[in-house]
Write a protein that holds these residues in place. Sequence first.
Motif, mmCIF file in Angstrom:
data_model
loop_
_atom_site.group_PDB
_atom_site.id
_atom_site.type_symbol
_atom_site.label_atom_id
_atom_site.label_comp_id
_atom_site.label_asym_id
_atom_site.label_seq_id
_atom_site.Cartn_x
_atom_site.Cartn_y
_atom_site.Cartn_z
ATOM 1 N N TYR A 196 0.728 -1.040 -0.011
ATOM 2 C CA TYR A 196 0.116 -0.091 0.201
ATOM 3 C C TYR A 196 0.846 1.300 0.223
ATOM 4 C CZ TYR A 196 -4.317 -2.540 0.782
ATOM 5 O OH TYR A 196 -5.337 -3.431 0.570
ATOM 6 N N LEU A 197 2.053 1.230 0.875
ATOM 7 C CA LEU A 197 2.982 2.445 0.727
ATOM 8 C C LEU A 197 3.361 2.834 -0.738
ATOM 9 C CD1 LEU A 197 4.707 2.063 4.162
ATOM 10 C CD2 LEU A 197 2.967 3.858 3.406
ATOM 11 N N VAL A 200 0.409 4.097 -2.620
ATOM 12 C CA VAL A 200 0.201 5.697 -2.050
ATOM 13 C C VAL A 200 1.536 6.500 -2.473
ATOM 14 C CG1 VAL A 200 0.114 7.098 0.103
ATOM 15 C CG2 VAL A 200 -1.356 4.986 -0.172
ATOM 16 N N THR A 201 2.674 6.168 -2.214
ATOM 17 C CA THR A 201 3.696 6.942 -2.675
ATOM 18 C C THR A 201 3.791 7.231 -3.908
ATOM 19 O OG1 THR A 201 4.814 6.058 -0.506
ATOM 20 C CG2 THR A 201 6.172 7.254 -2.000
#
Lengths: 230, 224
Positions: A196-197, A200-201
């Motif tokens: 997810y990071l 998102v990033t």
Amino acid sequence: MDQAEFLFQILLPVLMEGMIVTIKLIVFTAPFGLILGILVAVGRVYGSKPISLLCKGAVGFIKGTPLLLMLFILYFGLPSIGITLSAFVASLVGFIMCNGAYNSEYIRGAISSIKEGQIIAAQALGMTRMQAVRHIILPQALIRAIPGLSNEFIYLIKYSSLAYMLTVIELTGAGKMVATKYFEFTEVFMIVGIGYLILVTITTIAVMLIERKVAVPGMTQSGRNMLDIL
Amino acid sequence: MDFAAVITEWFPYLIGGIFATLGLVGSALLLGVLFGLPMAVGQVYGKRPIRFLIGIFVWFFRGLPVLVLLFLFYFGVFPGLGLEAPAFLVGATVLGLRGAAYQSQIFRGAIQSVSEGQMIAARSVGMTKLQSIRNVILPQAVRVALPGWSNEYPNILTDSSICYAIGVMELMTRTSQIVSQTYITMPIYLVCAGIFILLNYAGMKVLHMIEKKIKIPGFGTGAA
């Protein structure tokens, strides 16, 4: 079984499949969420009284209730009145409603920030009200709404995980399956989290670039950094 | 299917979930202030490594879905540390840490909005840096932050329902228990939705009252 084998031969292939479902959910939701957001916002600002009230009520209901409850209503509740949706479709519908409701708030705010004189001027040039909204107001409003809309898009990435609660095996669900089977919770969910990071990033960086690209000097404020957006 | 009878029978059980829900929301807001405020100060005035660490914390807790954080802490971190924590405690911890990450950014923005001259002025009358932050900067910043901080409440309230996934006995969990006991779906979901909307409304009312209470006339944004 050693760690590397578990990671590369079992965990990552399953997570990749889940990631694809997550991306599908996001990609299918975003355009419809945007369209719904625009329609609801225009309905609220320019619609007749009943339409405006209806839009306001719907947005209030969706914002006031948890998305999880909305998903349960769509998946477990609707069959009782004869509408049966698959888990994937129910999740999509729920996400589109949620995304659209929040988007409409940003777009509505942006529309009201544009001077009313612009519509009058457009009408003076012979445009109908609808034309004025479409060609004069919305293009300006949408640019101003971009920061809010992109925040919503990032929220969408995160709440797409709730589809797992309706048994859609997306990234979180795939992780949960492997974790339960091999009893490796910390490791698996850290890697799911990294997934997810990454999403998102990447999105955050894309948002920064887009905001800089479409910034109209003197009209929009630009230059949000990573932490402002995330 | 007598809906009225079912509701009167199960309503007290559902209402019991409000306490758990409010407990989750309350601890998220409280931890959010307790950790978020120092984090914001650290992020603005701290040394480089401190700023970096806080940045990582914020990035992690804001970048992960609540559901993943709940699973990670409930099945992974807490048992890994040898703690046998009840689901409620895990839920409150996760929502609290997440709240801290989100709220620290609201406080950070507020601190940065206080003009730099105030710090210089405070230092020039002999205050230490810490004294200036505590007595000059923060009292102003907190009042600037308050409207944004209040807006966290509805988000946390709706997020708290995700604690259903680890079995905290809050509104959402009790709702689905009632549904699976009675096979009545729509009306019970709608009652649950109504309770959430009421909590949302009542909570915002209380927060606006607090905002009015600590507001200093002529200072800050007029419209809360």
